[in-house]
Design a protein around this motif. Structure first.
Motif, short mmCIF file in Angstrom:
data_model
loop_
_atom_site.label_atom_id
_atom_site.label_comp_id
_atom_site.label_asym_id
_atom_site.label_seq_id
_atom_site.Cartn_x
_atom_site.Cartn_y
_atom_site.Cartn_z
N ALA A 267 0.80 -1.22 0.00
CA ALA A 267 0.00 0.00 0.00
C ALA A 267 0.84 1.27 0.00
O ALA A 267 0.46 2.27 -0.61
CB ALA A 267 -0.92 -0.01 1.22
N HIS A 268 1.98 1.24 0.69
CA HIS A 268 2.79 2.45 0.87
C HIS A 268 4.27 2.12 0.75
O HIS A 268 4.69 0.98 0.96
CB HIS A 268 2.51 3.09 2.23
CG HIS A 268 1.13 3.66 2.36
ND1 HIS A 268 0.82 4.95 2.01
CD2 HIS A 268 -0.02 3.09 2.80
CE1 HIS A 268 -0.47 5.17 2.23
NE2 HIS A 268 -1.00 4.06 2.70
N SER A 286 -5.83 4.55 4.56
CA SER A 286 -4.49 4.31 5.12
C SER A 286 -3.64 5.55 4.91
O SER A 286 -3.70 6.19 3.87
CB SER A 286 -3.83 3.08 4.49
OG SER A 286 -3.68 3.24 3.08
N PHE A 292 1.46 9.86 1.63
CA PHE A 292 0.28 9.48 0.86
C PHE A 292 -0.84 8.97 1.76
O PHE A 292 -0.60 8.28 2.75
CB PHE A 292 0.62 8.41 -0.18
CG PHE A 292 1.18 8.96 -1.46
CD1 PHE A 292 0.35 9.32 -2.51
CD2 PHE A 292 2.55 9.15 -1.60
CE1 PHE A 292 0.87 9.84 -3.68
CE2 PHE A 292 3.08 9.68 -2.76
CZ PHE A 292 2.23 10.02 -3.82
N GLN A 294 -4.16 6.62 1.05
CA GLN A 294 -4.78 5.74 0.06
C GLN A 294 -6.17 5.34 0.56
O GLN A 294 -6.36 5.11 1.76
CB GLN A 294 -3.94 4.47 -0.17
CG GLN A 294 -2.48 4.71 -0.48
CD GLN A 294 -2.23 5.22 -1.89
OE1 GLN A 294 -3.16 5.52 -2.63
NE2 GLN A 294 -0.96 5.33 -2.26
N TRP A 296 -9.27 2.58 -0.12
CA TRP A 296 -9.55 1.26 -0.68
C TRP A 296 -11.01 0.92 -0.44
O TRP A 296 -11.68 1.53 0.39
CB TRP A 296 -8.66 0.19 -0.03
CG TRP A 296 -7.24 0.60 0.17
CD1 TRP A 296 -6.72 1.38 1.17
CD2 TRP A 296 -6.13 0.29 -0.68
NE1 TRP A 296 -5.38 1.57 1.01
CE2 TRP A 296 -4.98 0.91 -0.11
CE3 TRP A 296 -5.99 -0.47 -1.85
CZ2 TRP A 296 -3.72 0.80 -0.68
CZ3 TRP A 296 -4.72 -0.57 -2.40
CH2 TRP A 296 -3.61 0.04 -1.84
N HIS A 311 -8.34 -0.69 -4.83
CA HIS A 311 -7.89 0.69 -4.65
C HIS A 311 -8.84 1.65 -5.36
O HIS A 311 -9.27 1.39 -6.48
CB HIS A 311 -6.47 0.87 -5.22
CG HIS A 311 -5.91 2.23 -4.97
ND1 HIS A 311 -5.93 3.23 -5.92
CD2 HIS A 311 -5.32 2.77 -3.87
CE1 HIS A 311 -5.37 4.32 -5.43
NE2 HIS A 311 -4.99 4.07 -4.19
N HIS A 313 -8.67 5.53 -4.49
CA HIS A 313 -8.23 6.93 -4.51
C HIS A 313 -6.86 7.06 -3.86
O HIS A 313 -6.54 6.33 -2.91
CB HIS A 313 -9.23 7.82 -3.77
CG HIS A 313 -8.87 9.29 -3.80
ND1 HIS A 313 -9.01 10.07 -4.92
CD2 HIS A 313 -8.35 10.10 -2.84
CE1 HIS A 313 -8.60 11.30 -4.66
NE2 HIS A 313 -8.20 11.35 -3.40
N SER A 314 -6.07 8.01 -4.36
CA SER A 314 -4.76 8.29 -3.80
C SER A 314 -4.61 9.80 -3.65
O SER A 314 -4.97 10.56 -4.56
CB SER A 314 -3.66 7.74 -4.72
OG SER A 314 -2.38 7.94 -4.16
N GLU A 315 -4.10 10.24 -2.49
CA GLU A 315 -3.93 11.66 -2.22
C GLU A 315 -2.55 11.89 -1.63
O GLU A 315 -2.19 11.27 -0.63
CB GLU A 315 -5.00 12.15 -1.25
CG GLU A 315 -5.12 13.64 -1.14
CD GLU A 315 -5.80 14.27 -2.35
OE1 GLU A 315 -5.24 15.30 -2.82
OE2 GLU A 315 -6.83 13.77 -2.82
N CYS A 316 -1.78 12.78 -2.24
CA CYS A 316 -0.47 13.14 -1.70
C CYS A 316 -0.62 14.39 -0.84
O CYS A 316 -1.08 15.43 -1.33
CB CYS A 316 0.53 13.40 -2.83
SG CYS A 316 2.18 13.87 -2.22
#
Length: 351
Positions: A267-268, A286, A292, A294, A296, A311, A313-316
């Motif tokens: 995941a990371h 997470s 990041f 994430q 899920w 998965h 969405h992903s956000e930095c």
């Protein structure tokens, strides 16, 4: 063309946008799960708590984030403030009949009344004599268990089970669970509508061991999941599913009833500090040292009865070593993030 359109709709439905951050009085410490969120739906308010040293930053925020009320809680030993006692976690515990804020520290466990945190109703001191001289003494890992119990972990590996009355201060230590040999890192539970559900509590420790329990007047150990490549930093339960996060950056998904692993994801890139699950949607959140967050989606395949993770969405979070991440509502339509040495709570909402 229709499939492409549906894919675009799905991707757009999973997107989140950044909202105005909530400033806090002091920055977040580098602790696992260093953010607790309590939505008060009938008042359109959300309570946030973030730990800094021996202080808890507590914020009450309106739905639009414009109206804020701040309070700082100090670590105490009994009724006396202890300036040198570092707080290790602060977490809201929602029981059927009352909500309590529980703080853990190097000295012990203190339980506060509901929303304003103004009255301490119970204090439990940690016994340093039970711990080897070279080992640190602290409490960590907090969860409300089925019915009227709150479970708190300790550095000696014990899990203390407190019996909480409907009202008042007559809190008692009902049971001590002694299956772990390493410091507890996190505890998670879920409310089972069906009283015959197999498992409703999971405890995790520094070595990566998970213990799965059935809570009640006598807590029963159902299974023990072996250590897996290092510390299990955070754990959550949902619909008979256990999601566990590790220092390796991996998430493993287990069946709570059997302890069988069903999925594993990288995941990371760095240590995971926080997990959360939206109970009404099965979304899993997470957050890690790699900056990041994430998101899920958990679910069961009815044809194979396997647990699946997808998965979405992903956000930095730029320049943030994430130390806390929580959904702000039961559906997972909004979430909040804290980062080490940041004096703000960063919020995101689904578009």
């Amino acid at each position: 063309m229709e499939e492409l359109t549906n894919l675009r709709r799905k991707l757009f439905a999973n997107m989140y946008r950044k909202e105005k951050s909530i400033q806090i009085k002091s920055s977040a410490s580098a602790l696992y799960n260093n953010l607790s969120v309590l939505p008060i739906l009938d008042k359109n308010l959300t309570y946030f708590t973030v730990v800094h040293g021996n202080t808890v930053n507590m914020v009450s925020a309106s739905g639009d984030g414009l109206n804020l009320s701040h309070r700082q809680l100090q670590s105490k030993e009994g009724s006396v403030a202890v300036s040198s006692s570092m707080i290790t976690q602060a977490s809201w515990c929602a029981l059927p009949y009352r909500v309590l804020l529980v703080l853990t520290s190097q000295k012990g466990i203190q339980v506060m009344y509901e929303s304003d945190g103004s009255i301490m109703v119970y204090w439990h001191a940690l016994d340093a004599l039970e711990t080897p001289p070279a080992q640190a003494v602290f409490a960590r890992g907090i969860a409300a268990a089925q019915g009227h119990y709150i479970c708190v972990g300790t550095s000696s590996g014990l899990v203390l089970v407190f019996d909480i009355p409907n009202k008042g201060t007559n809190i008692t230590l009902a049971e001590v669970l002694a299956e772990h040999r390493e410091p507890i890192t996190d505890i998670a539970s879920e409310v089972c509508e069906n009283k015959d559900c197999a498992a409703d509590l999971v405890t995790a420790d520094d070595s990566g061991v998970l213990c799965v329990w059935k809570s009640g007047e006598d807590f029963k150990l159902l299974s023990k999941i072996s250590a897996y490549g290092g510390t299990c930093s955070s754990v959550k339960m949902w619909n008979g599913v256990i999601a566990a996060a590790y220092g390796s950056g991996q998430i493993r998904v287990y069946d709570a009833a059997t302890g069988t692993v069903h999925a594993e994801v990288n995941a990371h890139a760095r240590w995971i500090y926080a997990l959360d699950i939206a109970p009404e949607s099965g979304k899993l959140l997470s957050g890690a040292e790699d900056s990041f967050v994430q998101i899920w989606k958990l679910g069961r395949n009815p044809d194979t009865n396997t647990i699946e993770i997808e998965h979405s969405h992903s956000e930095c979070v730029t320049d943030a070593q994430i130390s806390g991440a929580r959904f702000c509502d039961p559906e997972g339509n909004a979430f909040a993030v804290t980062g080490y040495d940041l004096s703000e709570i960063i919020r995101y909402i689904q578009v």
